[in-house]
Motif scaffolding. Sequence first.
Motif, PDB file in Angstrom:
ATOM      1  N   PRO A  39       0.811  -1.228   0.000  1.00 31.97           N
ATOM      2  CA  PRO A  39       0.000   0.000   0.000  1.00 31.97           C
ATOM      3  C   PRO A  39       0.839   1.271   0.000  1.00 31.97           C
ATOM      4  O   PRO A  39       0.433   2.301  -0.545  1.00 31.97           O
ATOM      5  N   ALA A  40       2.034   1.161   0.590  1.00 28.56           N
ATOM      6  CA  ALA A  40       2.906   2.334   0.631  1.00 28.56           C
ATOM      7  C   ALA A  40       3.740   2.469  -0.647  1.00 28.56           C
ATOM      8  O   ALA A  40       4.536   3.400  -0.790  1.00 28.56           O
ATOM      9  N   GLY A  41       3.591   1.516  -1.590  1.00 29.67           N
ATOM     10  CA  GLY A  41       4.301   1.606  -2.857  1.00 29.67           C
ATOM     11  C   GLY A  41       5.618   0.860  -2.907  1.00 29.67           C
ATOM     12  O   GLY A  41       6.343   0.944  -3.905  1.00 29.67           O
ATOM     13  N   TYR A  42       5.936   0.081  -1.836  1.00 28.31           N
ATOM     14  CA  TYR A  42       7.201  -0.665  -1.835  1.00 28.31           C
ATOM     15  C   TYR A  42       7.064  -1.953  -2.643  1.00 28.31           C
ATOM     16  O   TYR A  42       5.999  -2.593  -2.656  1.00 28.31           O
ATOM     17  N   ARG A  43       8.151  -2.364  -3.277  1.00 26.77           N
ATOM     18  CA  ARG A  43       8.132  -3.551  -4.120  1.00 26.77           C
ATOM     19  C   ARG A  43       8.022  -4.824  -3.280  1.00 26.77           C
ATOM     20  O   ARG A  43       8.656  -4.940  -2.232  1.00 26.77           O
ATOM     21  N   LEU A  44       7.241  -5.760  -3.800  1.00 27.01           N
ATOM     22  CA  LEU A  44       7.073  -7.057  -3.154  1.00 27.01           C
ATOM     23  C   LEU A  44       7.386  -8.161  -4.168  1.00 27.01           C
ATOM     24  O   LEU A  44       7.042  -8.046  -5.353  1.00 27.01           O
ATOM     25  N   TYR A  45       8.015  -9.216  -3.676  1.00 27.56           N
ATOM     26  CA  TYR A  45       8.475 -10.285  -4.566  1.00 27.56           C
ATOM     27  C   TYR A  45       7.925 -11.626  -4.098  1.00 27.56           C
ATOM     28  O   TYR A  45       7.802 -11.876  -2.889  1.00 27.56           O
ATOM     29  N   ASP A  46       7.637 -12.507  -5.057  1.00 26.08           N
ATOM     30  CA  ASP A  46       7.125 -13.832  -4.713  1.00 26.08           C
ATOM     31  C   ASP A  46       8.233 -14.884  -4.795  1.00 26.08           C
ATOM     32  O   ASP A  46       9.421 -14.555  -5.002  1.00 26.08           O
TER      33      ASP A  46
END
Length: 313
Positions: A39-46
Amino acid sequence: MKGHTLYSIGELARRTGTTVKTIRFYSDCGLIPPADRSPAGYRLYDGNAVARLNLVRTLRDLGLDLAAIRKVVDRELALSEVAAVHADALDVQIRILRLRRAVLTAVAKRGATPEETILMHKLAKLSEVERQQLVGDFLEAAFGGVGTSSMFAGVMRSMTPELPDNPDAEQVQAWVELAELSQDPDFRALVRHLAQEQTTGFTQGGPPSLHSDLAAIVRDQITPAVAAGVEPVSLQADPIVAVLVNRCAHLLGRCDDAKSRRQLLIRRLERMNDPRRERYVSLLAVINGWPGPQSLRPVLDWAVEALQARTQG
């Protein structure tokens, strides 16, 4: 993204042992794209990012460039194809590194000057065609116009170095030294003189080697004396020297008196005993992977000393 575990860039860095800065760089390049954003715009990885990042790191460690890696991870190119291309490139780099190492080792051992170092580097870098031209020039200078056109064909082949495609450091060093030696005008003159002398007593149907006839006679006649410890100036050596001179008579041309024959034989044996000739043969064996040649120096030294003792006065 329900049902999938997502990792922040920091968590991905900890799981893979990669710095955040590196992951961010790969992500910006499109190699490790984020699966989502917080929600804050930080990248997330799977989980796919973990496997993808491990592959990218492996390929980078193997030396592949980013453009090639992108095509592999995006399945635009098969990994086997890219690996083959880079393996070929590494073969070239390895050969260059071997040459550099060999030159630097030779420089260190010989205490070479800057000028000598430049020459050694130049010689080591020659292509196969350039090496053949260099050796061909040496052999032509040494044998060209001596005897018949076919008389020394076998000798010239036996004196030709053939550096393998993947030489070791010793072979490269031997090639550099042999190439330098072959350019020495005095050595060229020596080999030519030996070739000219070898034509004396030549008979059709029995092609000479550079020194085989005379060398074989001296070796066969003198080796037992050297092994038995016979002193060359002793009375025990008299009959040995007499037989040697007699057996070599047909190679010495028109020398009627015994003293002249001994003097001529001394000069021929001294030229044959030149350390540069033996060094060339030894270097040739290293380059071509042949067994090390047996040194003629002990029997030649004995023969020269014995002949000189009976020629003085």
